[in-house]
Design a protein around this motif. Structure first.
Motif, short mmCIF file in Angstrom:
data_model
loop_
_atom_site.label_atom_id
_atom_site.label_comp_id
_atom_site.label_asym_id
_atom_site.label_seq_id
_atom_site.Cartn_x
_atom_site.Cartn_y
_atom_site.Cartn_z
N LYS A 105 40.35 42.56 51.62
CA LYS A 105 39.77 42.18 50.33
C LYS A 105 38.27 41.97 50.50
O LYS A 105 37.80 41.44 51.51
CB LYS A 105 40.43 40.90 49.82
CG LYS A 105 41.95 41.00 49.67
CD LYS A 105 42.36 42.13 48.73
CE LYS A 105 43.87 42.20 48.56
NZ LYS A 105 44.29 43.32 47.69
N ALA A 141 31.07 47.51 39.31
CA ALA A 141 32.40 47.19 38.79
C ALA A 141 33.07 48.45 38.24
O ALA A 141 34.28 48.67 38.46
CB ALA A 141 32.31 46.12 37.71
N LYS A 181 36.27 50.09 39.81
CA LYS A 181 37.32 49.80 38.83
C LYS A 181 37.82 48.36 38.99
O LYS A 181 39.02 48.11 39.15
CB LYS A 181 38.47 50.80 38.97
CG LYS A 181 38.06 52.23 38.65
CD LYS A 181 39.22 53.19 38.81
CE LYS A 181 38.86 54.59 38.33
NZ LYS A 181 37.64 55.15 38.97
N THR A 182 36.87 47.44 38.92
CA THR A 182 37.20 46.05 39.15
C THR A 182 36.49 45.14 38.15
O THR A 182 35.96 45.61 37.13
CB THR A 182 36.86 45.65 40.60
OG1 THR A 182 37.38 44.35 40.86
CG2 THR A 182 35.36 45.68 40.86
N GLU A 183 36.47 43.84 38.44
CA GLU A 183 35.96 42.84 37.50
C GLU A 183 34.80 42.06 38.13
O GLU A 183 34.58 42.12 39.34
CB GLU A 183 37.09 41.92 37.06
CG GLU A 183 38.26 42.72 36.48
CD GLU A 183 39.35 41.87 35.84
OE1 GLU A 183 39.12 40.67 35.56
OE2 GLU A 183 40.44 42.43 35.59
N LEU A 207 42.83 38.05 40.92
CA LEU A 207 42.20 39.37 40.87
C LEU A 207 42.54 40.22 42.08
O LEU A 207 42.70 41.44 41.98
CB LEU A 207 40.68 39.21 40.75
CG LEU A 207 40.14 38.58 39.47
CD1 LEU A 207 38.61 38.49 39.52
CD2 LEU A 207 40.57 39.38 38.25
N THR A 264 45.60 42.79 42.24
CA THR A 264 45.51 44.16 41.72
C THR A 264 44.22 44.87 42.09
O THR A 264 44.05 46.06 41.80
CB THR A 264 45.64 44.16 40.19
OG1 THR A 264 44.69 43.24 39.64
CG2 THR A 264 47.05 43.73 39.77
N ASN A 265 43.27 44.16 42.71
CA ASN A 265 41.99 44.74 43.10
C ASN A 265 41.67 44.40 44.55
O ASN A 265 41.81 43.23 44.94
CB ASN A 265 40.85 44.19 42.23
CG ASN A 265 41.05 44.46 40.75
OD1 ASN A 265 40.71 45.53 40.26
ND2 ASN A 265 41.61 43.49 40.04
N ASP A 266 41.25 45.39 45.31
CA ASP A 266 40.81 45.11 46.68
C ASP A 266 39.37 44.63 46.71
O ASP A 266 38.92 44.04 47.70
CB ASP A 266 40.94 46.36 47.56
CG ASP A 266 42.39 46.74 47.80
OD1 ASP A 266 43.25 45.83 47.78
OD2 ASP A 266 42.66 47.94 47.99
N THR A 267 38.63 44.89 45.62
CA THR A 267 37.21 44.56 45.56
C THR A 267 36.91 43.81 44.27
O THR A 267 37.44 44.15 43.20
CB THR A 267 36.36 45.85 45.60
OG1 THR A 267 36.66 46.57 46.79
CG2 THR A 267 34.87 45.53 45.56
N VAL A 268 36.06 42.78 44.36
CA VAL A 268 35.58 42.04 43.18
C VAL A 268 34.07 41.92 43.30
O VAL A 268 33.53 41.74 44.40
CB VAL A 268 36.24 40.65 43.09
CG1 VAL A 268 35.61 39.81 41.97
CG2 VAL A 268 37.74 40.78 42.84
#
Length: 303
Positions: free
Chosen positions: A4, A25, A29-31, A89, A92-96
């Protein structure tokens, strides 16, 4: 399982952090988590240069105008809430993406805070009253007496920092500095820090233009509506303090605007002093192509 990652976008005010964070982002494809403590408050939109509706619609944002100035919200609250959000987060996301110019809040999430005892909230109320009646010099003198070590390190023009240190000194009956730099648990994610930079003349020019745009957008009216709350902690900040002095008849409007620009430039200088302590930051130019920034991140991202 993938490692992560937080991509932390830092830099001085008005440098273009929001634009870069949105581009990152969208690419990953992240937040986005905001670490700009001034943008937490829904009543302070113009003076904090909060992302506009189009920017907010371009990528999911968190910690933007989610609190009222009437609600106490500390850096410790942010650390706790942001870590809880990250747990969600990262499912579902590896990156924020983390973005913001408040160095203490960036560090709170990426490194962890020093641990302090619970402090009686009435102490802060009393210190805010001292600041309101006697000004920042009274806080500086008090801190110099109670904790000379921290006094020599702290940003002496920042009433938030002075009041926070003083309330711990008084409430714990120990120097604030005695609680600093203790061992902290490691975070379960990697942090890639991208710093956006420009020549000082460019930064200052961007700041001056931004203040002019804020005034055109209605900062004067926004500050006037907040005048009854001027003693609240959230409003001890550049862009509002100066206009309060105009409303109180102490300054002309032109002088207040000039002071906003000057104090924002000073704020940017302090931001860079804080951020440059991190030797692992990848510094890029404010006008660098976003593709180059994405490439830098991907080259240094462990998988």
């Amino acid at each position: 399982m993938a490692i992560k990652t937080i991509i932390s976008v830092i830099g001085p005010t008005a440098i273009g952090k929001t634009k870069a964070a949105i581009a990152l982002a969208n690419h990953f494809k992240t937040e986005i988590i905001s670490a700009d403590s001034r943008q937490f408050y829904k009543e302070m939109t113009i003076g904090t240069a909060a992302p506009d509706p189009d920017e907010l619609a371009s990528a999911p944002h968190h910690f933007i105008q989610h609190k009222s100035i009437l609600e106490p919200y500390s850096v410790g609250d942010f650390e706790k809430d942001a870590l809880a959000l990250l747990d969600t987060l990262f499912v579902t996301n590896d990156t924020v993406i983390l973005v913001g110019g408040s160095g203490l809040y960036v560090d709170a999430l990426t490194k962890g805070l020093d641990s302090f005892p619970e402090i009686d909230p009435t102490i802060r109320i009393e210190l805010n009253a001292i600041f309101e009646s006697d000004g920042i010099i009274a806080l500086q003198e008090k801190l110099e007496f109670l904790d000379p070590e921290y006094y020599n390190k702290v940003d002496k023009d920042n009433p938030h920092r002075l009041i926070r240190a003083l309330e711990v000194c008084i409430g714990a009956n120990k120097p604030y500095s005695s609680f600093l730099n203790k061992a902290k648990p490691e975070r379960p994610f990697q942090v890639i820090t991208v710093g956006i930079l420009a020549e000082r003349t460019v930064i200052y020019d961007r700041i001056n233009k931004r203040v002019d745009l804020m005034m055109q957008a209605g900062l004067l009216e926004e500050a006037k509506a907040l005048l009854p709350y001027k003693s609240l902690n959230a409003l001890q900040t550049v862009g509002y303090r100066e206009l309060f002095q105009y409303f109180n008849g102490e300054w002309t409007l032109d002088f207040a605007i000039a002071e906003i620009k000057k104090n924002t430039r000073r704020f940017a200088k302090r931001q860079m002093t804080w951020f440059k302590r991190n030797e692992k930051t990848f510094w890029v130019s404010f006008d660098d192509d976003i593709k180059n920034i994405i490439h830098t991140v991907e080259q240094n991202k462990k998988t």
